[in-house]
Write an enzyme that holds these catalytic residues in place. Sequence first.
Site, PDB file in Angstrom:
ATOM      1  N   GLY A  86     -26.036  18.361 -53.006  1.00 58.41           N
ATOM      2  CA  GLY A  86     -24.982  18.992 -53.796  1.00 58.41           C
ATOM      3  C   GLY A  86     -25.006  20.503 -53.639  1.00 58.41           C
ATOM      4  O   GLY A  86     -26.081  21.090 -53.528  1.00 58.41           O
ATOM      5  N   ARG A 150     -25.326  14.300 -47.704  1.00 57.48           N
ATOM      6  CA  ARG A 150     -26.515  13.663 -48.269  1.00 57.48           C
ATOM      7  C   ARG A 150     -27.179  12.678 -47.305  1.00 57.48           C
ATOM      8  O   ARG A 150     -27.993  11.859 -47.731  1.00 57.48           O
ATOM      9  CB  ARG A 150     -26.154  12.929 -49.560  1.00 57.48           C
ATOM     10  N   ASP A 180     -35.148  18.118 -54.004  1.00 59.21           N
ATOM     11  CA  ASP A 180     -36.404  17.384 -53.792  1.00 59.21           C
ATOM     12  C   ASP A 180     -36.267  16.337 -52.688  1.00 59.21           C
ATOM     13  O   ASP A 180     -37.143  16.236 -51.810  1.00 59.21           O
ATOM     14  CB  ASP A 180     -36.916  16.764 -55.101  1.00 59.21           C
ATOM     15  N   ASP A 181     -35.163  15.596 -52.694  1.00 61.44           N
ATOM     16  CA  ASP A 181     -35.002  14.562 -51.672  1.00 61.44           C
ATOM     17  C   ASP A 181     -34.831  15.181 -50.278  1.00 61.44           C
ATOM     18  O   ASP A 181     -35.409  14.711 -49.303  1.00 61.44           O
ATOM     19  CB  ASP A 181     -33.787  13.673 -51.976  1.00 61.44           C
ATOM     20  N   LYS A 207     -33.405  24.323 -53.391  1.00 58.25           N
ATOM     21  CA  LYS A 207     -32.053  24.390 -53.940  1.00 58.25           C
ATOM     22  C   LYS A 207     -31.834  23.276 -54.945  1.00 58.25           C
ATOM     23  O   LYS A 207     -32.347  22.191 -54.754  1.00 58.25           O
ATOM     24  CB  LYS A 207     -31.052  24.218 -52.798  1.00 58.25           C
ATOM     25  N   THR A 208     -31.152  23.480 -55.998  1.00 59.83           N
ATOM     26  CA  THR A 208     -30.491  22.484 -56.830  1.00 59.83           C
ATOM     27  C   THR A 208     -30.177  23.097 -58.183  1.00 59.83           C
ATOM     28  O   THR A 208     -31.044  23.740 -58.798  1.00 59.83           O
ATOM     29  CB  THR A 208     -31.266  21.157 -57.044  1.00 59.83           C
ATOM     30  N   ASP A 210     -29.938  21.487 -60.671  1.00 60.35           N
ATOM     31  CA  ASP A 210     -30.643  20.676 -61.667  1.00 60.35           C
ATOM     32  C   ASP A 210     -31.922  21.345 -62.176  1.00 60.35           C
ATOM     33  O   ASP A 210     -32.445  20.974 -63.220  1.00 60.35           O
ATOM     34  CB  ASP A 210     -31.011  19.308 -61.081  1.00 60.35           C
ATOM     35  N   ARG A 433     -21.098  24.250 -59.567  1.00 61.80           N
ATOM     36  CA  ARG A 433     -21.935  24.180 -58.360  1.00 61.80           C
ATOM     37  C   ARG A 433     -21.530  25.185 -57.281  1.00 61.80           C
ATOM     38  O   ARG A 433     -22.308  25.460 -56.383  1.00 61.80           O
ATOM     39  CB  ARG A 433     -21.901  22.762 -57.778  1.00 61.80           C
TER      40      ARG A 433
HETATM   41  P1  FBP Z   1     -28.811  18.018 -55.645  1.00 61.62           P
HETATM   42  O1  FBP Z   1     -30.071  17.421 -56.156  1.00 61.62           O
HETATM   43  O2  FBP Z   1     -28.436  17.557 -54.293  1.00 61.62           O
HETATM   44  O3  FBP Z   1     -28.832  19.515 -55.749  1.00 61.62           O
HETATM   45  O4  FBP Z   1     -27.635  17.502 -56.574  1.00 61.62           O
HETATM   46  C1  FBP Z   1     -27.244  18.096 -57.745  1.00 61.62           C
HETATM   47  C2  FBP Z   1     -26.129  17.336 -58.398  1.00 61.62           C
HETATM   48  O5  FBP Z   1     -25.146  18.274 -58.792  1.00 61.62           O
HETATM   49  C3  FBP Z   1     -26.581  16.501 -59.581  1.00 61.62           C
HETATM   50  O6  FBP Z   1     -26.639  17.257 -60.745  1.00 61.62           O
HETATM   51  C4  FBP Z   1     -25.547  15.423 -59.634  1.00 61.62           C
HETATM   52  O7  FBP Z   1     -26.017  14.248 -60.244  1.00 61.62           O
HETATM   53  C5  FBP Z   1     -25.252  15.191 -58.184  1.00 61.62           C
HETATM   54  O8  FBP Z   1     -25.503  16.415 -57.521  1.00 61.62           O
HETATM   55  C6  FBP Z   1     -23.858  14.743 -57.935  1.00 61.62           C
HETATM   56  O9  FBP Z   1     -23.639  14.749 -56.566  1.00 61.62           O
HETATM   57  P2  FBP Z   1     -22.511  13.904 -55.860  1.00 61.62           P
HETATM   58  O10 FBP Z   1     -21.219  14.500 -56.249  1.00 61.62           O
HETATM   59  O11 FBP Z   1     -22.821  14.024 -54.410  1.00 61.62           O
HETATM   60  O12 FBP Z   1     -22.658  12.518 -56.383  1.00 61.62           O
END
Ligand code: FBP
Length: 558
Positions: A86, A150, A180-181, A207-208, A210, A433
């Site tokens: 994300g 992703r 993390d992933d 990055k995130t 979250d 974001r």
């Molecule tokens: P990352 O861990 O990749 O930074 O994702 C953050 C995030 O914004 C989460 O808060 C949310 O659950 C997810 O991405 C939603 O992503 P997508 O729109 O790809 O489902």
Amino acid sequence: MEMSPLQKARYAYQPKLPPVLRGPVAGLAIERGQAALPLAEGDRERLKALFSHSYGQGRVTLVRGKGEAAAKAGAKLSVGVILSGGPAPGGHNVIAGLFDGLKAGNPASVLLGFRGGPGGLVDDKAVEITAELVDRYRNTGGFDIIGSGRTKIETPEQFEKALETAKKRGLDAVVVIGGDDSNTNAALLAEFFAERKAGIAVIGVPKTIDGDLKNDDIETSFGFDTATKLYAELVGNIARDAASGRKYWHFVKLMGRSASHIGLEVALQTRPNIALVSEEIEAKKSSLGAIVDEICASVAARAAKGENFGVVLVPEGLIEFVPEMKALIGELNELLAAHDAEYKALSGVEAQKAFIAARLAAATAGLFKSLPAEIQAQLLWDRDPHGNVQVSRIETEKLLAAMVKTRLGEMGAAGSYKGKFDFQTHFLGYEGRCAFPSNFDADYCYSLGYTAFALIAAGLSGYLSSVKNTSAPADQWSSGGVPLVSMMNIERRHGSDKPVIKKALVELDGAPFKAFARVRGEWALSSDYRVPGPVQYFGPAELCDRPTETLLLEKGKV
Ligand code: FBP
């Protein structure tokens, strides 16, 4: 594309670097610490076997005038960069910092951006990041300079193809900007390249939005600062609207796949009546019914004062922390993984629901059937490539608001509640974001990118770029790297055991939660909301550069 006035003004912003990165890159050196072993002691042997080349590396600190010189600082380097997962505010500045570091080392060095996330490396979709290109994105939000994705590099074929691309492009290193992933993936890639003696480094950047990729060395993941400031602005405005109209309870779901850091930070900034913290709910083993009762107690007490309005913050990941729901989701994950083909061949959601319900254990089947039809369907939606439930698509805020309404009806009939209850629901996530990075994120990201270059120049691989002392002004920041494997443990994913970077959840004995727990009883009753207003980019440092409450509390600064 026509630029907004703010965009034009932000291009001129010069991000601040830690002092060690301010001089000529030729003087950069590192100091190595002792072997940094994974905290999960029970998983160490398995991790050692899986990461025989990367296991046991030490933390490094960037220094000048002493230590081991960064031998490749002036070399002509080719580096590939990937934005993964994300978006988070500041990603473009990581690329800008990496680019500027590389070019300061040797103007002939090349930065390639792989398009659309890790899949771009596998499929060799690259674009050269030129000065002209990067200049158009400095200090702006978004990941659109090269796009994100992703895709998980998982199969032996994908690893081979990634190596093939990296060799074909003559890369010295790949930088993975991710959570993390994605950084788990970076660790696996570093190990694979080392196993093949490819001489290609892999460096991660935390990055995130979250905020759950953090530990003693990684004080915060980038994007958390900006996103929480933006959500806090919106929640503050909603709260003031609630207090003005005096007729709605607002249920606001806030992004954050698992951890409740975002919800907690926004609560600290805005003082809502209720802020649910998933980690506490899990620790107390609170049922959905108990959560609803807690909200109803605040609604009833406020109604008794004539205040039929309020604000409830709901963390996005809540559903996975409520014990009965967690058990259900765990079973669903195993079932969906085990019966993938059969399940996907069924036509229609109803057939799929029936297929799953018939295979669940009796207790979980009962719970599944008791949920509203939309929530059932949302729970069955495809997992992401890392095996995660797509919690952003589960409308927990609506589920809770509806359950509160029903419960208040029962309380009214029993005489324990007199009031009017009407509600609005919101989901704040995507709004934050891609915001223009705050000064903190603009500076932090640029520093992380520049540090990534320095780690490559020092010949390191399998490290996460780290910038520390970030609760102080940037002229006191330090810079270095942390071995990715030291952050890993073994977890169950997609029905099997996998090495993954451990998510940092909200600690109930940590300073941010304790600060919140001390005052939330008052907040439940009062309408003393705090309205933080929008992110400030120009003006005094105390307004523009202030880090999050979470970081300040964690570092004992407030
Ligand atoms: P990352 O861990 O990749 O930074 O994702 C953050 C995030 O914004 C989460 O808060 C949310 O659950 C997810 O991405 C939603 O992503 P997508 O729109 O790809 O489902």
